[in-house]
Design an enzyme around this catalytic site. Structure first.
Site, short mmCIF file in Angstrom:
data_model
loop_
_atom_site.label_atom_id
_atom_site.label_comp_id
_atom_site.label_asym_id
_atom_site.label_seq_id
_atom_site.Cartn_x
_atom_site.Cartn_y
_atom_site.Cartn_z
N LYS A 186 38.92 -10.53 31.35
CA LYS A 186 38.80 -10.17 32.77
C LYS A 186 38.96 -8.66 32.89
CE LYS A 186 40.93 -11.56 37.20
NZ LYS A 186 41.91 -12.48 37.82
N SER B 233 40.35 -15.74 41.25
CA SER B 233 39.65 -14.49 41.03
C SER B 233 39.12 -14.32 39.59
CB SER B 233 40.57 -13.32 41.36
OG SER B 233 41.67 -13.30 40.47
N SER C 131 44.48 -18.10 40.14
CA SER C 131 43.24 -17.42 39.74
C SER C 131 42.67 -17.79 38.39
CB SER C 131 43.44 -15.92 39.77
OG SER C 131 43.12 -15.45 41.05
N1 GLN Z 1 42.99 -16.85 45.28
C1 GLN Z 1 44.31 -16.34 45.39
C2 GLN Z 1 44.32 -15.09 46.21
O1 GLN Z 1 43.32 -14.70 46.70
C3 GLN Z 1 44.88 -16.14 44.04
C4 GLN Z 1 44.60 -14.82 43.45
C5 GLN Z 1 45.14 -14.68 42.08
O2 GLN Z 1 45.75 -15.58 41.51
N2 GLN Z 1 44.95 -13.48 41.55
O3 GLN Z 1 45.33 -14.50 46.40
#
Ligand code: GLN
Length: 479
Positions: free
Chosen positions: A82, A157, A181
């Site tokens: 990532k 994400s 995420s």
């Molecule tokens: N989807 C969640 C958010 O938008 C989790 C993000 C993450 O784990 N980085 O905060």
């Protein structure tokens, strides 16, 4: 053609083939690079490819093997990252215009460990900007499509990580998991995603979102692949103050399924937001465990509303503070022709950061103002403590908590969904994040449109081995 077959193999199969001379690391790396070339026009998982250095690293691995030297189980095996992990000499963007041209001078600890283990870095993967989002549509630098249906999002994400593995553009990928995420995109792309216990993997060199929640996560096709990667990455790191030694570092996934006491979370299987296919699939999984001798009980967790609110407030407050460093002075987007300092910051940040990032900085800063702190931030922390205590209590009595990874199947790309609904996509995953407990999403079942769903297992701290063992049970029994 060679690549079509070999890119689908597991890490253990690659290892055996490399050891037995069936193919070289160069041939293996080339096979993944060829797959990337074929699939990228429709998937778009990579932001930066590092083909030349990958081939060089593969050549070195081959030379070592020829001399009988081996660095470890992943020696000569490719992977992808990532784009929020710092890589020395290779652009690291966090999918933000702010860092579009940022080339870090050092490697994140997990990257250094994989390099040390001989793994071959293919490139850097798309994500929601600064890891804020649940679809990958918040990336400022590219579009990633779900490899199983280009009309669907990947989840987020770590959408690029899940998509790259699902499309066989890498055998494994690392991502970050702050509130789901890794697990949510893994579920939407039909692959396995592990968020280990908080502190088990060093975050040094991973661009921070919310430091009390951030974990490094792993995406693979199988539980035993995940165990191999986890073994290569663990170990206390003095560069991350939260890093801990794993007390039980053997992650064997084979053998008898142990006798299990399993807790099913009532709140995550009822309510309008949970789709019937999701409920059905989770219930089928529970019945399979029961048929294998597990004891099953229903349990109750503090309300989903309070878990989501607590996550939203805490993650935004911490993000607002972490984002302060991106001001164009030391890194990032920088306007040359501004003389006034506040104007300089304002312009750099207004141009460099996307909508969602700005929204969270504003929201998080507001939560931390003197007038609002007690009302929101302190209450969110109290709710978090209550969740952690309740989960600890449950996991003193049960081995596992089981629930769906997401309340619904994957979204269509461009679907007009409110920020509220988008946040609800994290509903099932945030409990483990707030508690700091390990959790895995394993592919199980299908939604109404035939797209994959994830089954979410949580265990007490440091019980990754158990999670992976049970995940591999679900791989065996299938859907
Ligand atoms: N989807 C969640 C958010 O938008 C989790 C993000 C993450 O784990 N980085 O905060």
């Amino acid at each position: 053609m060679m690549q079509n077959g070999i890119v689908k193999r597991t890490l253990a199969e690659h290892r055996r083939a490399l050891d037995g001379g069936e193919y070289t690391s160069r041939e293996l790396t080339r096979a993944y690079l060829d797959t990337i070339e074929q699939r990228e026009p429709s998937v778009g998982a990579y932001l930066t490819l590092d083909a030349e250095r990958a081939m060089q690293a593969a050549r070195e691995a081959d030379e070592r093997r020829a001399l009988g030297i081996q660095k470890g189980a992943l020696d000569g095996i490719p992977y992808a990252l990532k784009d929020n992990f710092c890589t020395a000499g290779l652009r690291t963007t966090s999918a933000s215009k702010m860092l579009e041209n940022f080339v870090p001078p050092y490697d994140a600890t997990v990257v250094a460990r994989l390099r040390e283990a001989g793994a071959v870095l293919l490139g850097k993967l798309n994500m929601d900007e600064f890891a804020m989002g649940s679809t990958n549509e918040n990336s400022a630098l590219g579009i990633t499509r779900n490899p199983l249906d280009p009309g669907c999002v990947t989840g987020g994400s770590s959408g690029g990580s899940a998509a790259a593995v699902a499309a066989y553009e890498a055998p494994f990928a690392l991502g970050s998991d702050t509130g789901g995420s890794i697990r949510q995109p893994a579920a939407f792309c039909g692959v396995l995603g592990l968020k280990p216990t908080y502190g088990v993997l060093s975050r040094y060199g991973m661009i921070a979102l919310a430091s009390s929640l951030d974990c490094v996560g792993i995406v693979t096709h199988t539980a035993s692949d995940c165990a191999a990667v986890l073994s290569a990455l663990i170990g206390k790191d003095r560069l991350d103050a939260t890093s801990r030694t794993h007390p039980d570092p053997s992650f064997e996934v084979s053998g008898e399924l142990p006798h299990l006491r399993v807790a099913v979370v009532r709140e995550l299987l009822e309510g309008d937001e949970v789709s019937p296919a999701v409920v059905r699939s989770c219930k089928t999984a529970v019945e399979l465990l029961r048929a294998h001798g597990a004891e099953i009980d229903e349990v109750s967790l503090p309300s989903p509303g309070s878990a989501l609110a607590s996550y939203c407030v805490l993650s935004a407050a911490e993000a607002a503070s972490n984002m302060a460093r991106f001001d164009g002075v030391r890194y990032g987007n920088r306007k040359a022709d501004v003389s006034d300092l506040s104007e300089f910051y304002a312009q750099n940040r207004s141009e460099g950061l996307g909508e969602e990032v700005k929204r969270r900085i504003l929201f998080g800063s507001y939560m931390l103002t003197r007038e609002k702190r007690a009302m929101y931030y302190d209450r969110a922390r109290a709710a978090r403590c209550e969740i952690r205590e309740r989960m600890t209590e449950i996991l003193n009595r049960y081995d596992l908590i089981i629930n769906p990874t997401t309340p619904t199947g994957v979204f269509k790309r461009g679907e007009k969904i409110t920020p509220e609904k988008r946040r609800r996509a994290d509903l099932c995953a945030v409990y483990a994040s707030l508690a700091g407990f390990p959790a895995v999403s394993v592919p199980f079942g299908r939604d109404e449109n035939g797209m994959p769903l994830g089954l979410h297992l949580t265990a007490a701290p440091f019980r990754e081995a158990l999670l992976l063992r049970v995940a591999s049970f679900f791989e065996e029994v299938g859907e």
